[in-house]
Enzyme design. Structure first.
Site: not given
Length: 308
Positions: A37, A90
């Site tokens: 975005r 992760k």
């Protein structure tokens, strides 16, 4: 086999610092699109969201999710439903239980799901594992302390529920620990320091053990200034084995056994290409389970509020 056409979802600090150069250096995979975005990349197709990308008909084979962990389950499910392979930064998710349905979805659709633990791909981790497979550990001490203002500037999500706080970096230590020790470890007690204005801890002390009673102690801190500490020290009958600099250097009683250039993320993408070619997934939840157990058992202490 033609190169995997990859879309990167999220274009923040970790994506720019690690993913982009690793993708560019890895044969068999190419970046063709970005979903973000707030950021774009010259010469690469751009979409505001993953949903927009998938709806566009842009030809991609896989997505790498570099968004905060709180939203990864929904994005991974969306990508798998569209028949795409998925690489997860992760930690792979905000909870342990949300990963099971994703594993099942990947298997059902014949897609690859890869939950990455980049520190396991540090160059000295495998030599450490090999050493400890032959020389039993007697005691382990983990010191994982870094400066959140340097590594996560302005990233408020890390202090929200599911953001993990100090465990965002410390899960790297747990990923190494669960890779190099010959037997699984579990949490026996934990102390968690929560800033009064945050929903995640800023420091922690963990006690762990394996079924044979191996003592493991971990000191974790997100307010370390100056030199950063990413070390695992293992006492053995053959001497003190030290895995330093986040898994980059291995020494025995001060004598260096292994020290090679850092190639963690290149090795992640190399492994991803191999997984896709073999039609396999790789999802190990042991490090995330240890974090969840630390939250379950942890004695919580309120400390001073954290401000950038």
């Amino acid at each position: 086999m033609s190169a995997i056409r990859l879309a990167l979802v999220g274009l923040g600090k970790i994506a720019r610092d690690q993913h982009l150069p690793a993708i560019a250096a890895t044969p068999g995979i190419e970046l063709v699109a970005v979903a973000s975005r707030s950021a774009t990349l010259d010469g690469v197709a751009h979409f505001a969201t993953l949903a927009d990308l998938l709806a566009s008909g842009e030809a991609i084979d896989a997505v790498a999710l570099c968004t905060p962990p709180q939203g990864r389950r929904e994005l991974a499910g969306m990508a798998l439903s569209a028949g795409k392979h998925v690489l997860l930064e992760k930690p792979p998710g905000a909870t342990v239980s949300e990963l099971g349905p994703l594993v099942a979805a990947a298997q059902e659709r014949g897609r690859t799901l890869f939950a990455t633990w980049h520190s396991r791909f540090a160059p000295a981790v495998e030599p450490a594992r090999a050493f400890l497979s032959e020389v039993p550990p007697r005691a382990v001490r983990v010191t994982w302390k870094e400066d959140v203002r340097v590594w996560h500037p302005g990233q408020r999500w890390i202090w929200e529920p599911g953001g993990l706080g100090v465990f965002d970096p410390a899960i790297n230590a747990l990923s190494i620990l669960t890779a190099i020790l010959p037997r699984p470890v579990f949490i026996t007690s934990a102390g968690l320091d929560f800033p009064s204005n945050c929903a995640a801890p800023i420091a922690a002390t963990l006690a762990l053990a394996d079924a044979g009673g191996l003592p493991v102690r971990a000191e974790l801190d997100f307010l370390q200034t100056g030199p950063q500490s990413w070390d695992i020290v293992v006492e053995t009958d053959r001497g003190t084995l030290t895995l330093a600099q986040g898994g980059a250097v291995l020494s025995l009683d001060g004598q260096v056994l292994s020290a090679l250039p850092e190639t963690e993320y290149r090795n992640i993408y190399k492994h991803f290409v191999e997984l896709v070619a073999a039609g396999r997934s790789d999802v190990d939840l042991a490090p995330l389970q240890l974090v969840a157990d630390a939250f379950l058992l942890g004695r919580r202490t309120l400390v001073a509020p954290f401000h950038e």
